[in-house]
Design a protein around this motif. Structure first.
Motif, PDB file in Angstrom:
ATOM      1  N   HIS A  68     -63.787 -24.407  48.048  1.00 38.53           N
ATOM      2  CA  HIS A  68     -63.595 -25.151  46.811  1.00 38.53           C
ATOM      3  C   HIS A  68     -62.206 -25.767  46.796  1.00 38.53           C
ATOM      4  O   HIS A  68     -61.430 -25.588  45.873  1.00 38.53           O
ATOM      5  N   GLU A  69     -61.914 -26.493  47.866  1.00 38.19           N
ATOM      6  CA  GLU A  69     -60.647 -27.184  48.054  1.00 38.19           C
ATOM      7  C   GLU A  69     -59.510 -26.176  48.239  1.00 38.19           C
ATOM      8  O   GLU A  69     -59.599 -25.327  49.121  1.00 38.19           O
ATOM      9  N   VAL A  70     -58.427 -26.250  47.439  1.00 39.87           N
ATOM     10  CA  VAL A  70     -57.281 -25.366  47.687  1.00 39.87           C
ATOM     11  C   VAL A  70     -56.867 -24.573  46.439  1.00 39.87           C
ATOM     12  O   VAL A  70     -55.789 -24.769  45.883  1.00 39.87           O
ATOM     13  N   PRO A  71     -57.742 -23.658  45.970  1.00 39.88           N
ATOM     14  CA  PRO A  71     -57.327 -22.758  44.892  1.00 39.88           C
ATOM     15  C   PRO A  71     -56.283 -21.762  45.411  1.00 39.88           C
ATOM     16  O   PRO A  71     -55.828 -21.849  46.553  1.00 39.88           O
ATOM     17  N   ALA A  72     -55.940 -20.800  44.580  1.00 38.11           N
ATOM     18  CA  ALA A  72     -54.815 -19.914  44.886  1.00 38.11           C
ATOM     19  C   ALA A  72     -54.962 -19.205  46.225  1.00 38.11           C
ATOM     20  O   ALA A  72     -53.997 -19.124  47.011  1.00 38.11           O
ATOM     21  N   SER A  73     -56.146 -18.673  46.523  1.00 35.19           N
ATOM     22  CA  SER A  73     -56.302 -17.906  47.764  1.00 35.19           C
ATOM     23  C   SER A  73     -56.178 -18.800  48.995  1.00 35.19           C
ATOM     24  O   SER A  73     -55.537 -18.431  49.992  1.00 35.19           O
ATOM     25  N   THR A  74     -56.775 -19.984  48.945  1.00 34.72           N
ATOM     26  CA  THR A  74     -56.682 -20.908  50.077  1.00 34.72           C
ATOM     27  C   THR A  74     -55.247 -21.378  50.258  1.00 34.72           C
ATOM     28  O   THR A  74     -54.744 -21.496  51.391  1.00 34.72           O
ATOM     29  N   THR A  75     -54.556 -21.639  49.155  1.00 36.98           N
ATOM     30  CA  THR A  75     -53.150 -22.029  49.232  1.00 36.98           C
ATOM     31  C   THR A  75     -52.311 -20.923  49.853  1.00 36.98           C
ATOM     32  O   THR A  75     -51.424 -21.179  50.675  1.00 36.98           O
ATOM     33  N   ALA A  76     -52.599 -19.673  49.472  1.00 35.40           N
ATOM     34  CA  ALA A  76     -51.861 -18.542  50.054  1.00 35.40           C
ATOM     35  C   ALA A  76     -52.077 -18.479  51.558  1.00 35.40           C
ATOM     36  O   ALA A  76     -51.138 -18.230  52.329  1.00 35.40           O
ATOM     37  N   ALA A  77     -53.315 -18.703  52.005  1.00 36.90           N
ATOM     38  CA  ALA A  77     -53.598 -18.720  53.441  1.00 36.90           C
ATOM     39  C   ALA A  77     -52.836 -19.841  54.130  1.00 36.90           C
ATOM     40  O   ALA A  77     -52.291 -19.660  55.230  1.00 36.90           O
ATOM     41  N   LEU A  78     -52.777 -21.011  53.492  1.00 33.58           N
ATOM     42  CA  LEU A  78     -52.089 -22.157  54.082  1.00 33.58           C
ATOM     43  C   LEU A  78     -50.580 -21.936  54.148  1.00 33.58           C
ATOM     44  O   LEU A  78     -49.924 -22.339  55.118  1.00 33.58           O
TER      45      LEU A  78
END
Length: 371
Positions: A178-188
């Motif tokens: 789902h694009e870049v929510p908090a968890s994806t941003t943390a991974a990035l």
């Protein structure tokens, strides 16, 4: 004047060809394909190939993905042993964090083949989160024609029905990205430092654990349990939402200003799976949705994907404490795909700034002179 974006809202941190969202129209697409089409017609492994390799697979490519996953369920013995040593009442995401942290000892730089390996091992970890918390022996998923089927069989140690496999398969697709929510941003953020991929996933899990992100399905379902009966919905809504101004969990989304397209699919699945106990919760959810839409629609607040997903997971036999882990099992594919995409496109270390609002320069006073 410097503008601060609280929560980084509307700050663009990367280009992506993975997921497109139109929050006003309720559109979600993976690499150009509508989520409705993928959920209705695809196996999860087809979406794995789509997200990692850019295209839906042909029959040969799909078989190659399945074979790689089927060969990769084994995890190091130390991982399951460490999970077993933690208290049985430990948070399920904490168990997952422990597992992925340990695997960082054998840390890998990410590529598409290691991504398939990690997706397989995630199934092993999540199925054993349930088994360990239930006091059962650990088990490695066995190869089968379906990732969803292997996962359900390992978790519950019984043969799932075709409808149950289909529902699990669809849930995995719906929560993939789902694009870049908090968890994806943390991974990035972690990936941008060139750390190993297991550490990136651990970072994502830490963000997902918060109730404002991954825990919403659990909180939404707890509302239904608290209400107890369809006859109690109106009174509960009046006392808790209108008078006490509590948040209606499973409603509202930072991006969607209309009905979340994933929620419609989860609602349809909830109907098809509902058993005696879950039928009651489905009836509660429907009445609560009707009141919520009537009360909040003028503010463009509608049900999100977490409103009905818990009923689906409950109907599959999962206790409430597992809902966020099931979200994570699916979203790991999205995290991996985003990390790969970021690292392949001349990444820069993610290093934001903060606006200082503290005191001006002050003269230092020795300890003996401070009153």
């Amino acid at each position: 004047m410097i503008q601060i974006s609280r929560g980084l809202e509307n700050v663009i941190i990367k280009e992506t060809s993975l997921t497109y969202i139109d929050g006003e129209k309720g559109v979600l697409r993976y690499r150009g394909y509508n989520i409705e089409d993928l959920a209705e017609n695809c196996e999860y492994e087809e979406v794995v190939h789509l997200m990692l390799f850019g295209e839906l697979p042909n029959a040969k490519q799909l078989q190659e993905v399945k074979e790689k996953i089927n060969q990769s369920y084994e995890v190091p013995l130390e991982v399951l042993e460490a999970m077993q040593k933690l208290p049985r009442d430990a948070d399920p995401i904490s168990l997952m964090e422990t597992a992925f942290s340990i695997m960082s000892i054998w840390g890998k730089r990410i590529n598409r083949l290691t991504a398939l390996d990690i997706i397989a091992k995630a199934s092993t970890i999540v199925s054993n989160v349930y088994r360990i918390k239930e006091g059962l022996k650990t088990k490695i998923p066995e190869p089968s024609e379906s990732y969803a089927k292997s996962f359900l069989e390992a978790t519950f140690f019984k043969k799932p029905s075709a409808d149950e496999v289909k529902a699990m398969n669809t849930a995995l697709i719906l929560y993939t990205d789902h694009e870049v929510p908090a968890s994806t941003t943390a991974a990035l953020v972690s990936a941008s430092t060139l750390t190993d991929i297991y550490s990136c996933i651990t970072s994502a899990l830490s963000a997902l654990k918060g109730p404002l992100h991954g825990g919403a399905a659990e909180e939404a379902f707890k509302q239904f349990v608290e209400i107890g009966s369809p006859d109690n919905v109106e009174k509960w809504f009046e006392e808790n939402i209108i008078k006490s101004k509590k948040r209606l969990m499973g409603f509202g989304h930072r991006v969607y200003k209309t009905y979340d397209p994933r929620a419609k699919i989860f609602k349809k699945m909830a109907y098809s799976l509902a058993k005696e106990e879950s039928k009651k919760y489905l009836q509660i959810a429907e009445k609560l949705e009707e009141l919520g839409v009537r009360y909040f629609s003028q503010k463009k607040i509608y049900p999100n994907t977490d409103f009905y997903s818990g009923i689906v997971f409950y109907s599959l036999g999962f206790p409430i404490y597992m809902f966020t882990s099931l979200f994570a099992l699916s979203r790991i594919l999205g995290w991996l795909a985003h990390v790969i995409e970021y690292l392949e496109n001349q990444p820069a270390i993610i290093w934001p700034r903060a606006l200082y609002v503290g005191p001006e320069k002050r003269d230092f006073i020795p300890l003996s002179q401070r009153g």
